[in-house]
Design a protein around this motif. Structure first.
Motif, PDB file in Angstrom:
ATOM      1  N   ILE A  14      10.830  29.149   7.322  1.00  0.00           N
ATOM      2  CA  ILE A  14      10.755  27.812   7.139  1.00  0.00           C
ATOM      3  C   ILE A  14      10.275  27.110   8.579  1.00  0.00           C
ATOM      4  CG2 ILE A  14      12.212  25.792   7.072  1.00  0.00           C
ATOM      5  CD1 ILE A  14      14.260  27.764   5.313  1.00  0.00           C
ATOM      6  N   ASP A  17      11.361  28.186  -2.960  1.00  0.00           N
ATOM      7  CA  ASP A  17      12.375  27.224  -2.594  1.00  0.00           C
ATOM      8  C   ASP A  17      12.156  27.197  -0.972  1.00  0.00           C
ATOM      9  OD1 ASP A  17      15.337  26.142  -2.434  1.00  0.00           O
ATOM     10  OD2 ASP A  17      15.402  27.818  -0.898  1.00  0.00           O
ATOM     11  N   ARG A  55       9.712  24.567  -0.687  1.00  0.00           N
ATOM     12  CA  ARG A  55      10.100  22.900  -0.814  1.00  0.00           C
ATOM     13  C   ARG A  55      10.957  22.904   0.515  1.00  0.00           C
ATOM     14  NH1 ARG A  55      11.759  24.668  -6.107  1.00  0.00           N
ATOM     15  NH2 ARG A  55      10.709  23.382  -7.750  1.00  0.00           N
ATOM     16  N   ARG A  56      11.600  23.655   1.149  1.00  0.00           N
ATOM     17  CA  ARG A  56      12.431  23.435   2.414  1.00  0.00           C
ATOM     18  C   ARG A  56      11.457  23.292   3.560  1.00  0.00           C
ATOM     19  NH1 ARG A  56      16.903  28.151   2.379  1.00  0.00           N
ATOM     20  NH2 ARG A  56      17.217  27.385   4.224  1.00  0.00           N
ATOM     21  N   ARG A  57      10.280  23.809   3.492  1.00  0.00           N
ATOM     22  CA  ARG A  57       9.264  23.620   4.643  1.00  0.00           C
ATOM     23  C   ARG A  57       8.540  22.070   4.433  1.00  0.00           C
ATOM     24  NH1 ARG A  57       6.728  27.492   7.356  1.00  0.00           N
ATOM     25  NH2 ARG A  57       4.674  26.488   7.328  1.00  0.00           N
TER      26      ARG A  57
END
Length: 365
Positions: A70, A100, A103-105
């Motif tokens: 991330i 996922d 998305r978190r990055r």
């Protein structure tokens, strides 16, 4: 100034230009090679981390690796570059875990914003990433790009919606083609058909609605895709399109679909078409559909079709009698004795059948 001096100065300038160009080229080449080595070094560090994460996330002890991915920021490469090539090869939970991390990055949100970029290449890359990730939150942005002024971006949006799937994506594709925007910025039917096939039966509802679309192209696509997907709830709508649609391509697509679905409930409409339809291609498709259903009650209708004036219909009707087994073959052998009224088609089909089944046709050909 003397001529010799002028020539000397010109030669000196030319030599200087050549030296500068040579040095510039050598520097650029060295810079590219240095960047390429750095690129490979970064990928060599990133790949093992990602592979270890995919191999261990199910054990619940890969949080550090996830945080590393991330937070990763490379100089010459990126996590997104590596994932873009990997996502199409992954399925199920592994794919979801990488999405996922995207998305978190913040990558998915950046891609959604990137679809509004003024630069076509950025819009293209953004929608490609949304499609590769298969994220449903990217459907509105991908749908909007179906009307993009750049053809490559429009086609990328079609592919993205096909990869994302869901009925919403299917509806976006069909509604765009049936709109004024779809006329202004056209999309070839083949990519749309392939995207809808990829979405599959999730697109059933918009496909059935599309049977009533204004656009002939949309109705044709809907009939063909419904048949290939085997959507049985669409039978009634397909029968209506086959009977009453003014477009030849729609009637033909609906007939092909009914043949693929092979529902006995379509027999009455198909036999009625043999009496009312004038186009030979549709008539041949009707014969093929009846052959797939193989209702014994339709043998007399097919026998009459074998005597049709057009050879395409005669051969299709004769071939449709083969699935009826000995009953159909006996009728073909009787018809094959005629000089006209389908004798030629019956003999041809019996010959093909004897080759396919390694038997004798039991008639003199």
């Amino acid at each position: 100034m003397r001529t010799e001096a002028i020539l000397l100065i010109a030669a000196t300038l030319n030599l200087a230009v050549i030296i500068v160009l040579s040095l510039s080229t050598a520097l650029l080449k060295a810079r590219r090679e240095r960047r390429a080595r750095r690129h490979e070094e970064e990928l060599a560090l990133l790949r093992p981390v990602m592979m270890r994460y995919l191999a261990t996330w199910e054990d619940g002890d890969a949080h550090d690796l996830a945080d590393m991915l991330i937070g990763y920021r490379g100089v010459t490469t990126s996590f997104e570059e590596l994932v873009a090539g990997l996502l199409p090869k992954l399925r199920g939970a592994d794919r979801s875990m990488l999405v996922d991390i995207l998305r978190r990055r913040g990558t998915i949100e950046e891609a959604r914003q990137g679809t509004a970029s003024r630069r076509p290449v950025r819009r293209y890359r953004a929608v490609e990433l949304l499609g590769a990730a298969g994220v449903s939150e990217g459907i509105p942005e991908a749908a909007k790009l179906l009307g993009d002024r750049n053809t490559d971006v429009r086609l990328a949006a079609v592919r993205a919606l096909g990869r994302i799937g869901t009925g919403e994506a299917g509806a976006a594709l069909l509604e765009h083609l049936d709109s004024e925007e779809g006329v202004k910025h056209p999309i070839p039917p083949h990519p749309v058909t392939m995207a809808l096939l990829r979405i599959g039966t999730d697109a059933t509802e918009p496909l059935i609605r599309a049977l009533e679309a204004e656009s002939v192209e949309v109705r044709t696509i809907a009939t063909e895709v419904l048949g290939v997907l085997g959507v049985y709830p669409a039978v009634a709508g397909l029968q209506t399109r086959m009977r009453v649609d003014p477009s030849l391509s729609v009637r033909l697509g609906a007939t092909h679909a009914l043949g693929r679905l092979s529902m006995p409930g379509s027999v009455d409409d198909l036999t009625a078409m043999l009496r009312t339809e004038e186009d030979t291609e549709v008539l041949a498709a009707v014969c093929t559909a009846l052959g797939r259903i193989a209702d014994p009650a339709t043998v007399p209708e097919l026998e009459q079709a074998v005597a049709h004036p057009h050879p395409t219909v005669r051969v299709a009707a004769a071939m449709a009698l083969v699935p009826f087994g000995e009953t159909g073959l006996d009728r073909l052998r009787e018809i094959a004795q005629r000089d006209a009224e389908g004798g030629d088609a019956a003999r041809e089909v019996l010959a093909r059948n004897s080759i396919a089944t390694d038997t004798t046709p039991l008639i003199s050909l």
